[in-house]
Design a protein around this motif. Structure first.
Motif, PDB file in Angstrom:
ATOM      1  N   THR A 413     -32.607  10.596  13.975  1.00 46.92           N
ATOM      2  CA  THR A 413     -33.917  10.829  13.367  1.00 46.92           C
ATOM      3  C   THR A 413     -34.997  10.934  14.436  1.00 46.92           C
ATOM      4  OG1 THR A 413     -33.185   9.566  11.426  1.00 46.92           O
ATOM      5  CG2 THR A 413     -35.541   9.996  11.622  1.00 46.92           C
ATOM      6  N   ARG A 414     -34.916  10.116  15.463  1.00 49.00           N
ATOM      7  CA  ARG A 414     -35.873  10.215  16.575  1.00 49.00           C
ATOM      8  C   ARG A 414     -35.813  11.604  17.207  1.00 49.00           C
ATOM      9  NH1 ARG A 414     -34.403   6.085  19.328  1.00 49.00           N
ATOM     10  NH2 ARG A 414     -36.130   4.656  18.892  1.00 49.00           N
ATOM     11  N   ALA A 415     -34.601  12.115  17.401  1.00 44.51           N
ATOM     12  CA  ALA A 415     -34.439  13.444  17.992  1.00 44.51           C
ATOM     13  C   ALA A 415     -35.032  14.521  17.086  1.00 44.51           C
ATOM     14  CB  ALA A 415     -32.964  13.722  18.260  1.00 44.51           C
ATOM     15  N   VAL A 416     -34.849  14.377  15.775  1.00 46.91           N
ATOM     16  CA  VAL A 416     -35.420  15.331  14.826  1.00 46.91           C
ATOM     17  C   VAL A 416     -36.938  15.325  14.915  1.00 46.91           C
ATOM     18  CG1 VAL A 416     -35.828  15.705  12.347  1.00 46.91           C
ATOM     19  CG2 VAL A 416     -33.508  15.367  13.184  1.00 46.91           C
ATOM     20  N   MET A 417     -37.522  14.126  14.941  1.00 43.44           N
ATOM     21  CA  MET A 417     -38.984  14.025  14.976  1.00 43.44           C
ATOM     22  C   MET A 417     -39.553  14.653  16.247  1.00 43.44           C
ATOM     23  SD  MET A 417     -39.830  12.820  12.107  1.00 43.44           S
ATOM     24  CE  MET A 417     -38.820  12.202  10.743  1.00 43.44           C
ATOM     25  N   ARG A 418     -38.933  14.392  17.354  1.00 41.57           N
ATOM     26  CA  ARG A 418     -39.433  14.975  18.603  1.00 41.57           C
ATOM     27  C   ARG A 418     -39.293  16.492  18.596  1.00 41.57           C
ATOM     28  NH1 ARG A 418     -37.145  10.184  22.609  1.00 41.57           N
ATOM     29  NH2 ARG A 418     -38.975   8.831  22.386  1.00 41.57           N
ATOM     30  N   LYS A 419     -38.176  16.974  18.066  1.00 44.87           N
ATOM     31  CA  LYS A 419     -37.970  18.421  17.984  1.00 44.87           C
ATOM     32  C   LYS A 419     -38.990  19.065  17.041  1.00 44.87           C
ATOM     33  CE  LYS A 419     -34.194  21.748  17.404  1.00 44.87           C
ATOM     34  NZ  LYS A 419     -32.757  21.911  17.020  1.00 44.87           N
ATOM     35  N   ALA A 420     -39.414  18.289  16.026  1.00 47.54           N
ATOM     36  CA  ALA A 420     -40.376  18.806  15.050  1.00 47.54           C
ATOM     37  C   ALA A 420     -41.817  18.680  15.530  1.00 47.54           C
ATOM     38  CB  ALA A 420     -40.207  18.082  13.724  1.00 47.54           C
ATOM     39  N   GLY A 421     -42.010  18.205  16.766  1.00 44.82           N
ATOM     40  CA  GLY A 421     -43.346  18.186  17.339  1.00 44.82           C
ATOM     41  C   GLY A 421     -44.057  16.857  17.296  1.00 44.82           C
ATOM     42  N   PHE A 422     -43.306  15.757  17.229  1.00 38.08           N
ATOM     43  CA  PHE A 422     -43.889  14.421  17.288  1.00 38.08           C
ATOM     44  C   PHE A 422     -43.421  13.768  18.594  1.00 38.08           C
ATOM     45  CE2 PHE A 422     -43.525  15.532  12.812  1.00 38.08           C
ATOM     46  CZ  PHE A 422     -44.790  15.227  12.330  1.00 38.08           C
ATOM     47  N   PRO A 423     -44.218  13.845  19.648  1.00 41.90           N
ATOM     48  CA  PRO A 423     -43.749  13.394  20.966  1.00 41.90           C
ATOM     49  C   PRO A 423     -43.614  11.881  21.100  1.00 41.90           C
ATOM     50  CG  PRO A 423     -46.044  14.065  21.079  1.00 41.90           C
ATOM     51  CD  PRO A 423     -45.559  14.449  19.719  1.00 41.90           C
ATOM     52  N   ILE A 424     -44.322  11.130  20.252  1.00 38.99           N
ATOM     53  CA  ILE A 424     -44.258   9.665  20.319  1.00 38.99           C
ATOM     54  C   ILE A 424     -43.562   9.154  19.060  1.00 38.99           C
ATOM     55  CG2 ILE A 424     -45.575   7.519  20.532  1.00 38.99           C
ATOM     56  CD1 ILE A 424     -47.878   9.245  21.693  1.00 38.99           C
ATOM     57  N   VAL A 425     -42.463   8.421  19.251  1.00 41.47           N
ATOM     58  CA  VAL A 425     -41.711   7.882  18.122  1.00 41.47           C
ATOM     59  C   VAL A 425     -41.465   6.399  18.380  1.00 41.47           C
ATOM     60  CG1 VAL A 425     -39.626   8.029  16.739  1.00 41.47           C
ATOM     61  CG2 VAL A 425     -40.610  10.111  17.723  1.00 41.47           C
ATOM     62  N   LEU A 426     -41.979   5.550  17.494  1.00 40.26           N
ATOM     63  CA  LEU A 426     -41.838   4.102  17.612  1.00 40.26           C
ATOM     64  C   LEU A 426     -41.004   3.581  16.452  1.00 40.26           C
ATOM     65  CD1 LEU A 426     -45.592   3.262  18.355  1.00 40.26           C
ATOM     66  CD2 LEU A 426     -43.782   3.762  20.022  1.00 40.26           C
ATOM     67  N   THR A 427     -40.213   2.527  16.688  1.00 40.39           N
ATOM     68  CA  THR A 427     -39.352   1.987  15.633  1.00 40.39           C
ATOM     69  C   THR A 427     -39.424   0.463  15.581  1.00 40.39           C
ATOM     70  OG1 THR A 427     -37.408   1.866  17.072  1.00 40.39           O
ATOM     71  CG2 THR A 427     -37.712   3.894  15.802  1.00 40.39           C
ATOM     72  N   HIS A 428     -39.191  -0.069  14.385  1.00 38.57           N
ATOM     73  CA  HIS A 428     -39.056  -1.513  14.195  1.00 38.57           C
ATOM     74  C   HIS A 428     -37.974  -1.752  13.157  1.00 38.57           C
ATOM     75  CE1 HIS A 428     -39.919  -5.745  13.636  1.00 38.57           C
ATOM     76  NE2 HIS A 428     -40.075  -5.532  12.328  1.00 38.57           N
ATOM     77  N   THR A 429     -36.890  -2.416  13.545  1.00 39.08           N
ATOM     78  CA  THR A 429     -35.789  -2.712  12.625  1.00 39.08           C
ATOM     79  C   THR A 429     -36.045  -4.053  11.942  1.00 39.08           C
ATOM     80  OG1 THR A 429     -34.223  -1.449  13.949  1.00 39.08           O
ATOM     81  CG2 THR A 429     -33.303  -3.090  12.443  1.00 39.08           C
ATOM     82  N   PHE A 430     -35.894  -4.060  10.614  1.00 44.03           N
ATOM     83  CA  PHE A 430     -36.208  -5.253   9.824  1.00 44.03           C
ATOM     84  C   PHE A 430     -35.043  -6.240   9.828  1.00 44.03           C
ATOM     85  CE2 PHE A 430     -38.893  -1.916   7.898  1.00 44.03           C
ATOM     86  CZ  PHE A 430     -40.136  -2.509   8.096  1.00 44.03           C
ATOM     87  N   GLY A 431     -35.375  -7.515   9.627  1.00 45.63           N
ATOM     88  CA  GLY A 431     -34.374  -8.575   9.569  1.00 45.63           C
ATOM     89  C   GLY A 431     -34.248  -9.139   8.174  1.00 45.63           C
ATOM     90  N   ARG A 432     -33.854 -10.391   8.084  1.00 46.24           N
ATOM     91  CA  ARG A 432     -33.506 -11.006   6.804  1.00 46.24           C
ATOM     92  C   ARG A 432     -34.699 -11.229   5.882  1.00 46.24           C
ATOM     93  NH1 ARG A 432     -32.126 -17.038   9.176  1.00 46.24           N
ATOM     94  NH2 ARG A 432     -34.258 -17.626   9.661  1.00 46.24           N
ATOM     95  N   LYS A 433     -35.930 -11.213   6.430  1.00 45.66           N
ATOM     96  CA  LYS A 433     -37.099 -11.435   5.592  1.00 45.66           C
ATOM     97  C   LYS A 433     -37.373 -10.255   4.667  1.00 45.66           C
ATOM     98  CE  LYS A 433     -39.299 -14.485   8.974  1.00 45.66           C
ATOM     99  NZ  LYS A 433     -40.500 -14.710   9.819  1.00 45.66           N
ATOM    100  N   THR A 434     -36.826  -9.101   4.983  1.00 43.02           N
ATOM    101  CA  THR A 434     -37.020  -7.922   4.148  1.00 43.02           C
ATOM    102  C   THR A 434     -35.900  -7.875   3.118  1.00 43.02           C
ATOM    103  OG1 THR A 434     -38.006  -6.773   6.035  1.00 43.02           O
ATOM    104  CG2 THR A 434     -37.328  -5.426   4.161  1.00 43.02           C
ATOM    105  N   THR A 435     -36.183  -8.383   1.909  1.00 47.34           N
ATOM    106  CA  THR A 435     -35.136  -8.555   0.904  1.00 47.34           C
ATOM    107  C   THR A 435     -35.356  -7.653  -0.310  1.00 47.34           C
ATOM    108  OG1 THR A 435     -36.419 -10.430   0.050  1.00 47.34           O
ATOM    109  CG2 THR A 435     -34.630 -10.931   1.550  1.00 47.34           C
ATOM    110  N   SER A 436     -35.982  -6.513  -0.102  1.00 43.32           N
ATOM    111  CA  SER A 436     -36.337  -5.670  -1.239  1.00 43.32           C
ATOM    112  C   SER A 436     -35.140  -4.987  -1.891  1.00 43.32           C
ATOM    113  CB  SER A 436     -37.360  -4.617  -0.807  1.00 43.32           C
ATOM    114  OG  SER A 436     -36.882  -3.880   0.291  1.00 43.32           O
TER     115      SER A 436
END
Length: 500
Positions: A413-436
């Protein structure tokens, strides 16, 4: 003297409300016990600082990890359950999700029923949630008997431009299936709906959709502020005779011919584990020793795709997704997951979730050029990943699985975003507190030795006990589970009505 009913439903979230909706025309006397109260409309309902920075609506209930640390799980206790805050995405599980298939770090066992068997119940669930969508855009969309009754929620100009950018790089963006009445939602205030509470009619959540439909019948009643503490069983151990609950500090009992537990995958398991007796020493309906086990909680990551040269002018944003990497047709040869837009991220929302303290001017500047995405990969069932109860406290032991696939999804997905013209891509992976998307603690199957409920969501051990929430899901798939929970609950209701 204890009150009586034909059926008591514990919980008014998607599963409980959909069951009540399904049963209401039967004429059975139905009582819904809901721990929470109605959400009232206040200025905080559309205030991103109050919601995201101050936690105005968050429960103070803490769960315990097996590492000994307490945490706030992010569950909500109101009429309508967690759906009051959900992103209103109502995906069908893909056809492939119902079959056993290998994953990068394990295997999904599949379902004891096929997609075609559940499809008519998906139709009914989509109708009561008034889902907006298209069957023509997503290559992974399984067959529908007929098109969606409502057209997709329209893309805003900024999102329409993102859709085109993705198409140019070979991606197949598709409209999200959404339970949203857009004009009504925006008529209250110009905000997104993802993680914002629904205090009106704009989001077709469990209260606005199936619960309202059920309560239109004179034979259906709801008791709010009723926290169920246990279910009592008869001497044979084969029938529940009463639900015991606390309301206004007073213990009360209600008896019924049938009981349905729909308090959420963690709370339902905890309730049944607390309901021990001589006949059920390890928890009610737990002869298989699977109650509380196989907890699943989607591997999820938030991604910010930033274009410093174009401003994101959207208000609600959350209208498109892509499933190009959902199945095994990629260089890894394994399913990776779903990618969907988050609701529009404001500077205040970003500040609340920023990894380090940051001034508001900075987070606002970033947010003006950012598009938030939510990446989801399947979590695989594991009997050692489980919910238990210790000294009346919920204890969570979540063993993450399939993370190599999730990391591959992030990379692609990061590669797709950069190819689509978004040069900065930031990520945060959720842990156990995200129980939705919690699910799996009372798995469904035809074999009572390896599961808790049968294909109609009825307990193998207790003849008048049903579980009709995400607890019963045999697999988590990699899309939002709400519609599948509703479809199974409506199906269970039809089964109960036939027996009445």
């Amino acid at each position: 003297m204890a009150e009586t009913a034909d059926i008591v439903i514990i919980g008014s979230g998607v599963g409980g409300a959909s069951l009540a909706h399904s049963l209401a025309p039967s004429g059975l006397h139905i009582v819904i016990l809901e721990r929470g109260e109605h959400l009232t409309d206040t200025p905080e309902a559309r205030d991103d600082v109050a919601i995201f920075q101050k936690g105005f609506y968050r429960s103070s209930e803490e769960w315990l990890g097996t590492d000994g640390e307490s945490f706030l799980p992010g569950n909500y206790y109101y009429v309508g359950g967690n759906s009051k805050f959900f992103g209103a995405v109502m995906y069908r599980y893909r056809r492939e999700d119902f079959s056993a298939r290998p994953h990068m770090d394990g295997a999904s066992p599949g379902w004891p029923m096929s997609y075609d068997e559940l499809s008519p119940w998906y139709d009914r669930a989509e109708a009561i949630f008034r889902v907006r969508g298209s069957t023509q855009q997503d290559p992974t969309e399984p067959a529908h008997a007929k098109p969606y009754a409502y057209s997709p929620v329209p893309d805003e100009p900024a999102i329409a431009a993102v859709r085109k950018r993705l198409e140019k790089v070979g991606i197949h963006p598709s409209s999200l299936p959404l339970a949203i009445d857009l004009d009504t939602w925006l008529g209250r205030a110009p905000t997104g709906w993802d993680a914002f509470p629904n205090t009106g009619e704009g989001k077709i959540d469990a209260e606005v959709g199936p619960l309202k439909s059920a309560l239109d019948y004179p034979n259906v009643r709801m008791v709010t502020g009723a926290r169920v503490t246990r279910l009592d069983i008869n001497e044979s151990g084969r029938r529940v005779v009463a639900a015991v609950y606390i309301k206004d500090g007073v213990e009360q009992r209600i008896s019924a011919g049938r009981f349905a537990v729909a308090a959420g995958a963690v709370q339902s398991a905890a309730l049944l584990l607390r309901s021990t007796s001589t006949a059920h020493p390890t928890g009610l309906g737990n002869s298989s020793d699977q109650l509380g086990r196989n907890f699943m909680n989607h591997n999820t990551t938030a991604m910010l795709a930033i274009d410093p040269f174009r401003r994101n002018s959207s208000v609600y944003q959350k209208t498109i997704a892509f499933n190009d990497f959902y199945n095994e047709n990629n260089e890894h040869g394994f399913p990776l997951g779903n990618v969907q837009l988050l609701g529009h991220i404001t500077g205040n929302i970003l500040k609340a979730n920023f990894p380090v303290p940051a001034p508001g001017w900075l987070t606002s500047l970033i947010a003006r050029h950012a598009y938030g995405w939510f990446l989801t990969s399947e979590d695989l069932p594991n009997p050692q990943s489980r919910v238990t109860v210790r000294d009346d406290r919920i204890v969570m032991h979540w063993i993450r699985s399939n993370m190599r696939a999730h990391k591959a999804l992030i990379a692609k997905t990061r590669a797709v975003m950069r190819k689509a013209g978004f040069p900065i891509v930031l990520t945060h992976t959720f842990g156990r507190k995200t129980t939705s998307h919690q699910c799996g603690t009372a798995r469904m199957d035809s074999d009572p030795k390896t599961s808790v409920v049968d294909l109609d969501c009825r307990s193998h051990d207790v003849e008048n006990l049903y579980i009709t929430d995400a607890s019963v899901l045999p697999t988590s798939a990699a899309v939002n589970p709400a519609l599948t929970v509703s479809a199974l609950a409506i199906k269970a209701g039809a089964s109960i009505a036939r027996q009445a």
